[in-house]
Design an enzyme around this catalytic site. Structure first.
Site, PDB file in Angstrom:
ATOM      1  N   HIS A   1       0.836  -1.204   0.000  1.00  0.00           N
ATOM      2  CA  HIS A   1       0.000   0.000   0.000  1.00  0.00           C
ATOM      3  C   HIS A   1       0.872   1.257   0.000  1.00  0.00           C
ATOM      4  O   HIS A   1       1.876   1.338   0.708  1.00  0.00           O
ATOM      5  CB  HIS A   1      -0.906   0.017   1.236  1.00  0.00           C
ATOM      6  CG  HIS A   1      -2.115   0.891   1.080  1.00  0.00           C
ATOM      7  ND1 HIS A   1      -2.038   2.272   1.030  1.00  0.00           N
ATOM      8  CD2 HIS A   1      -3.430   0.587   0.953  1.00  0.00           C
ATOM      9  CE1 HIS A   1      -3.247   2.768   0.891  1.00  0.00           C
ATOM     10  NE2 HIS A   1      -4.111   1.773   0.829  1.00  0.00           N
TER      11      HIS A   1
ATOM     12  N   GLY B   1       7.726  10.559   8.505  1.00  0.00           N
ATOM     13  CA  GLY B   1       7.223  11.165   7.286  1.00  0.00           C
ATOM     14  C   GLY B   1       6.295  12.329   7.512  1.00  0.00           C
ATOM     15  O   GLY B   1       6.600  13.256   8.268  1.00  0.00           O
TER      16      GLY B   1
END
Length: 296
Positions: free
Chosen positions: A82, A172
């Site tokens: 994903h 992130g």
């Protein structure tokens, strides 16, 4: 009357059950918050969590879970089928009862600011909470994923809504948004050829000429020896599940590939299932009022 929202945070860890338990701990046994489901996927290396409850209590619980995920997940060593851009990848708020979309947007803004201030993870607001048209589509925001985000954020157009113009070195960036209920719907294909799933996804998704309310892509489930057409149905009333399922079956025949079944990730509105039941059973004069649970 009591307000109810749904929140579906997606965490980029689907293999280490011990880590997952630590991340979801703040969502358990908490007043005003109900944990509906926790669905880890080893191939996707991702866990989708589904909770409902009172708006501010849900926000606080999710905030704590994000803090734990930020500490435990290192995207530098993360691999999965994903797409992902963050340890906590996305956090959508969804109005369910006695609450307007505008209030969910405010929740997204509040949470986004806290994530950036306290955890030092940049935040992009998306969908209904987006601050510009380029950020409405989550796929556009996520493009480049974790590995390409540092370069992407050098472009002034991709300055985050909150936080510095540099992704957190291990966590992130996070997408925080507000949206209507959607159905995460995956269809299993009896082949190991991911190109078949890629071609079918291209045929059905809106961005390449398919159904208006479908976002779709391919996924390879190596442990199961199959591939999937994985999708979000963002308006099941205008693009019902049965219509998508039948189209995928038709497209799969072109490649001599059987459709093995399907799965729903997270929760699904009862009406979405009832519409498909009406189609497949050929029910005449059916309505949701005939569903017992809708009258309780």
């Amino acid at each position: 009357m009591k307000q109810v929202i749904q929140c579906v945070p997606n965490f980029s860890e689907g293999k280490d059950l011990e880590k997952i338990e630590k991340i979801i701990a703040p969502l358990k046994n908490r007043e005003g918050v109900k944990l509906l489901s926790v669905e880890p996927d080893k191939d996707y290396n991702r866990t989708v969590v589904n909770i409902i409850g009172e708006p501010l209590k849900v926000l606080e619980a999710v905030y704590e879970a994000i803090g734990i995920a930020t500490k435990l997940i290192d995207l530098n060593v993360h691999r999965g089928e994903h797409s992902r851009m963050g340890a906590t990848d996305v956090v959508p708020f969804i109005p369910i009862k006695n609450i307007e979309m505008e209030e969910c947007i405010e929740l997204a803004i509040t949470l986004g600011k806290r994530i950036a201030d306290d955890y030092k993870v940049p935040v992009f607001l998306y969908e209904e909470a987006a601050t510009c048209k380029e950020r409405i589509n989550l796929a556009t925001v996520r493009k480049g994923q974790f590995e390409g985000m540092a370069e992407k954020m050098k472009d002034p157009q991709w300055k985050p809504d909150f936080g510095e113009c540099m992704p957190h070195r291990t966590a992130g960036v996070v997408g925080v948004g507000a949206r209507l209920p959607l159905v995460a719907f995956n269809i299993n294909l009896g082949t190991t050829d991911v190109n078949v799933a890629k071609n079918i996804a291209k045929a059905i998704r809106h961005s390449s000429g398919g159904f208006r309310y479908i976002k779709a892509g391919p996924a390879e489930l190596k442990e199961k020896g199959i591939v999937q057409v994985t999708m979000n149905v963002v308006n099941y009333k205008k693009t019902p599940l049965y219509r998508v399922f039948e189209t995928v079956k038709m497209e799969a025949k072109r490649y001599g590939v059987p459709v093995l079944g399907s799965e729903i990730i997270g929760s699904v509105p009862m009406e979405a299932l009832a519409m498909s039941m009406e189609y497949y059973l050929g029910l005449d004069g059916f309505s949701m009022e005939k569903v017992l649970e809708s009258n309780l």
